[in-house]
Design a protein around this motif. Sequence first.
Motif, PDB file in Angstrom:
ATOM      1  N   ASN A 109       0.828  -1.215   0.000  1.00 13.15           N
ATOM      2  CA  ASN A 109       0.000   0.000   0.000  1.00 13.15           C
ATOM      3  C   ASN A 109       0.858   1.259   0.000  1.00 13.15           C
ATOM      4  OD1 ASN A 109      -2.313  -1.573   0.122  1.00 13.15           O
ATOM      5  ND2 ASN A 109      -2.562  -1.313   2.321  1.00 13.15           N
ATOM      6  N   THR A 110       1.884   1.264   0.845  1.00 11.41           N
ATOM      7  CA  THR A 110       2.751   2.436   0.955  1.00 11.41           C
ATOM      8  C   THR A 110       3.479   2.701  -0.352  1.00 11.41           C
ATOM      9  OG1 THR A 110       3.042   2.049   3.312  1.00 11.41           O
ATOM     10  CG2 THR A 110       4.686   3.436   2.221  1.00 11.41           C
ATOM     11  N   GLU A 111       4.034   1.661  -0.936  1.00 11.05           N
ATOM     12  CA  GLU A 111       4.749   1.850  -2.198  1.00 11.05           C
ATOM     13  C   GLU A 111       3.802   2.374  -3.276  1.00 11.05           C
ATOM     14  OE1 GLU A 111       7.646  -0.453  -5.378  1.00 11.05           O
ATOM     15  OE2 GLU A 111       6.981  -1.517  -3.574  1.00 11.05           O
ATOM     16  N   GLN A 112       2.613   1.817  -3.334  1.00 14.52           N
ATOM     17  CA  GLN A 112       1.619   2.234  -4.326  1.00 14.52           C
ATOM     18  C   GLN A 112       1.241   3.708  -4.140  1.00 14.52           C
ATOM     19  OE1 GLN A 112      -2.166   0.112  -4.029  1.00 14.52           O
ATOM     20  NE2 GLN A 112      -1.867  -0.544  -6.155  1.00 14.52           N
ATOM     21  N   ILE A 113       0.987   4.097  -2.913  1.00 15.46           N
ATOM     22  CA  ILE A 113       0.589   5.483  -2.637  1.00 15.46           C
ATOM     23  C   ILE A 113       1.732   6.443  -2.961  1.00 15.46           C
ATOM     24  CG2 ILE A 113       0.046   7.099  -0.763  1.00 15.46           C
ATOM     25  CD1 ILE A 113      -1.617   4.796   0.497  1.00 15.46           C
ATOM     26  N   LEU A 114       2.932   6.115  -2.508  1.00 11.27           N
ATOM     27  CA  LEU A 114       4.071   7.004  -2.740  1.00 11.27           C
ATOM     28  C   LEU A 114       4.380   7.128  -4.231  1.00 11.27           C
ATOM     29  CD1 LEU A 114       6.396   6.036   0.247  1.00 11.27           C
ATOM     30  CD2 LEU A 114       5.028   8.110  -0.030  1.00 11.27           C
ATOM     31  N   ARG A 115       4.259   6.036  -4.965  1.00 12.84           N
ATOM     32  CA  ARG A 115       4.489   6.098  -6.418  1.00 12.84           C
ATOM     33  C   ARG A 115       3.424   6.951  -7.103  1.00 12.84           C
ATOM     34  NH1 ARG A 115       8.847   3.658  -7.600  1.00 12.84           N
ATOM     35  NH2 ARG A 115       9.449   1.662  -6.718  1.00 12.84           N
ATOM     36  N   SER A 116       2.177   6.856  -6.625  1.00 11.63           N
ATOM     37  CA  SER A 116       1.105   7.649  -7.233  1.00 11.63           C
ATOM     38  C   SER A 116       1.327   9.148  -7.009  1.00 11.63           C
ATOM     39  CB  SER A 116      -0.259   7.222  -6.695  1.00 11.63           C
ATOM     40  OG  SER A 116      -0.445   7.649  -5.366  1.00 11.63           O
ATOM     41  N   PHE A 117       2.026   9.503  -5.930  1.00  7.94           N
ATOM     42  CA  PHE A 117       2.356  10.903  -5.665  1.00  7.94           C
ATOM     43  C   PHE A 117       3.674  11.318  -6.308  1.00  7.94           C
ATOM     44  CE2 PHE A 117      -0.497  10.467  -1.853  1.00  7.94           C
ATOM     45  CZ  PHE A 117      -1.427  11.399  -2.275  1.00  7.94           C
ATOM     46  N   GLY A 118       4.315  10.381  -6.997  1.00 13.14           N
ATOM     47  CA  GLY A 118       5.559  10.693  -7.688  1.00 13.14           C
ATOM     48  C   GLY A 118       6.770  10.803  -6.771  1.00 13.14           C
ATOM     49  N   ALA A 119       6.743  10.113  -5.655  1.00 14.47           N
ATOM     50  CA  ALA A 119       7.868  10.154  -4.710  1.00 14.47           C
ATOM     51  C   ALA A 119       9.102   9.510  -5.338  1.00 14.47           C
ATOM     52  CB  ALA A 119       7.497   9.431  -3.428  1.00 14.47           C
ATOM     53  N   PRO A 120      10.268  10.037  -5.053  1.00 14.40           N
ATOM     54  CA  PRO A 120      11.493   9.434  -5.578  1.00 14.40           C
ATOM     55  C   PRO A 120      11.738   8.061  -4.946  1.00 14.40           C
ATOM     56  CG  PRO A 120      12.023  11.250  -4.104  1.00 14.40           C
ATOM     57  CD  PRO A 120      10.532  11.235  -4.263  1.00 14.40           C
ATOM     58  N   ASP A 121      12.464   7.229  -5.675  1.00 12.10           N
ATOM     59  CA  ASP A 121      12.751   5.875  -5.187  1.00 12.10           C
ATOM     60  C   ASP A 121      13.427   5.882  -3.824  1.00 12.10           C
ATOM     61  OD1 ASP A 121      11.571   4.664  -7.349  1.00 12.10           O
ATOM     62  OD2 ASP A 121      13.447   4.369  -8.458  1.00 12.10           O
ATOM     63  N   SER A 122      14.292   6.848  -3.563  1.00  8.97           N
ATOM     64  CA  SER A 122      14.993   6.898  -2.279  1.00  8.97           C
ATOM     65  C   SER A 122      14.005   7.116  -1.128  1.00  8.97           C
ATOM     66  CB  SER A 122      16.050   7.998  -2.276  1.00  8.97           C
ATOM     67  OG  SER A 122      15.451   9.271  -2.478  1.00  8.97           O
ATOM     68  N   ALA A 123      12.996   7.960  -1.349  1.00 10.38           N
ATOM     69  CA  ALA A 123      11.987   8.207  -0.315  1.00 10.38           C
ATOM     70  C   ALA A 123      11.124   6.960  -0.099  1.00 10.38           C
ATOM     71  CB  ALA A 123      11.112   9.395  -0.686  1.00 10.38           C
ATOM     72  N   ILE A 124      10.826   6.271  -1.192  1.00  5.37           N
ATOM     73  CA  ILE A 124      10.028   5.045  -1.099  1.00  5.37           C
ATOM     74  C   ILE A 124      10.810   3.985  -0.324  1.00  5.37           C
ATOM     75  CG2 ILE A 124       9.023   3.140  -2.433  1.00  5.37           C
ATOM     76  CD1 ILE A 124       8.368   5.262  -4.611  1.00  5.37           C
ATOM     77  N   ASP A 125      12.083   3.820  -0.665  1.00  7.72           N
ATOM     78  CA  ASP A 125      12.923   2.835   0.030  1.00  7.72           C
ATOM     79  C   ASP A 125      13.034   3.148   1.518  1.00  7.72           C
ATOM     80  OD1 ASP A 125      13.313   1.530  -2.375  1.00  7.72           O
ATOM     81  OD2 ASP A 125      15.288   2.430  -2.745  1.00  7.72           O
ATOM     82  N   GLU A 126      13.183   4.424   1.837  1.00  7.47           N
ATOM     83  CA  GLU A 126      13.283   4.841   3.229  1.00  7.47           C
ATOM     84  C   GLU A 126      11.994   4.536   3.993  1.00  7.47           C
ATOM     85  OE1 GLU A 126      13.702   9.066   5.532  1.00  7.47           O
ATOM     86  OE2 GLU A 126      14.955   8.780   3.744  1.00  7.47           O
ATOM     87  N   ALA A 127      10.852   4.836   3.370  1.00  8.45           N
ATOM     88  CA  ALA A 127       9.556   4.576   4.006  1.00  8.45           C
ATOM     89  C   ALA A 127       9.352   3.074   4.212  1.00  8.45           C
ATOM     90  CB  ALA A 127       8.426   5.155   3.159  1.00  8.45           C
ATOM     91  N   ILE A 128       9.741   2.289   3.239  1.00  7.05           N
ATOM     92  CA  ILE A 128       9.567   0.837   3.331  1.00  7.05           C
ATOM     93  C   ILE A 128      10.440   0.255   4.440  1.00  7.05           C
ATOM     94  CG2 ILE A 128      10.097  -1.308   2.087  1.00  7.05           C
ATOM     95  CD1 ILE A 128       8.701  -0.045  -0.334  1.00  7.05           C
ATOM     96  N   GLU A 129      11.661   0.731   4.553  1.00 16.79           N
ATOM     97  CA  GLU A 129      12.542   0.244   5.617  1.00 16.79           C
ATOM     98  C   GLU A 129      11.980   0.596   6.993  1.00 16.79           C
ATOM     99  OE1 GLU A 129      15.071  -1.914   5.358  1.00 16.79           O
ATOM    100  OE2 GLU A 129      14.458  -1.932   3.252  1.00 16.79           O
ATOM    101  N   LYS A 130      11.404   1.782   7.116  1.00 15.82           N
ATOM    102  CA  LYS A 130      10.811   2.195   8.387  1.00 15.82           C
ATOM    103  C   LYS A 130       9.615   1.301   8.731  1.00 15.82           C
ATOM    104  CE  LYS A 130       9.075   6.329  10.766  1.00 15.82           C
ATOM    105  NZ  LYS A 130       8.876   5.612  11.976  1.00 15.82           N
ATOM    106  N   ILE A 131       8.791   1.011   7.744  1.00 13.97           N
ATOM    107  CA  ILE A 131       7.616   0.163   7.967  1.00 13.97           C
ATOM    108  C   ILE A 131       8.032  -1.245   8.366  1.00 13.97           C
ATOM    109  CG2 ILE A 131       5.674  -0.965   6.776  1.00 13.97           C
ATOM    110  CD1 ILE A 131       5.316   1.711   5.255  1.00 13.97           C
ATOM    111  N   LYS A 132       9.108  -1.750   7.770  1.00  7.04           N
ATOM    112  CA  LYS A 132       9.586  -3.100   8.097  1.00  7.04           C
ATOM    113  C   LYS A 132       9.975  -3.226   9.569  1.00  7.04           C
ATOM    114  CE  LYS A 132      11.302  -4.535   3.569  1.00  7.04           C
ATOM    115  NZ  LYS A 132      12.507  -4.846   2.772  1.00  7.04           N
TER     116      LYS A 132
END
Length: 175
Positions: A109-132
């Motif tokens: 869900n997080t990756e999908q939402i962040l990609r839909s907002f055009g977030a850079p890959d680094s921000a997506i990776d950071e958010a995913i690591e935090k969620i993990k």
Amino acid sequence: MQKHALKNGVILSGISIVLILIIYVIDVTLIAKWYVGIGAFVLSMTLVSYFGIQYRKEIGGFLGFKGSFMYSYLTFIVAGFVSTIFNILLYTVIDPELPQIILEASLENTEQILRSFGAPDSAIDEAIEKIKVDIPAQLSAMGQVKFYGWTLLIYLGLSLITGLIIRKNEPEPKA
């Protein structure tokens, strides 16, 4: 007041538990959807306000803000406590694999939402690591207890709102 609020806190938690079980049976990944959390929030606020208004009517139609606030807070505390006990049982006894399923759904869900907002890959990776790290910690028994502690503060704010909805002061006598 305490008896009424305790009873309705248990009813509110019972409704919450039944809804979680329905979601669990239909599609457990819905637990990780943001709109399910918003729906639960709206339902809780609505029911606490309804229960409080019913209580106010039972005691003569008037209840000041202090009483309305205290009624709401006690109802939220009881509902949160019972729900926390259920969640601990759900995540550790009933279905110990559920936290991993919720983690995977949250990551998706997080990756999908962040990609839909055009977030850079680094921000997506950071958010995913935090969620993990965060989700497994939050869904553990101790995480549930800590979360309940934080929700006691949240319940204060929610009780201010529902207290305003429930309150009805006696009219001032005319001179």
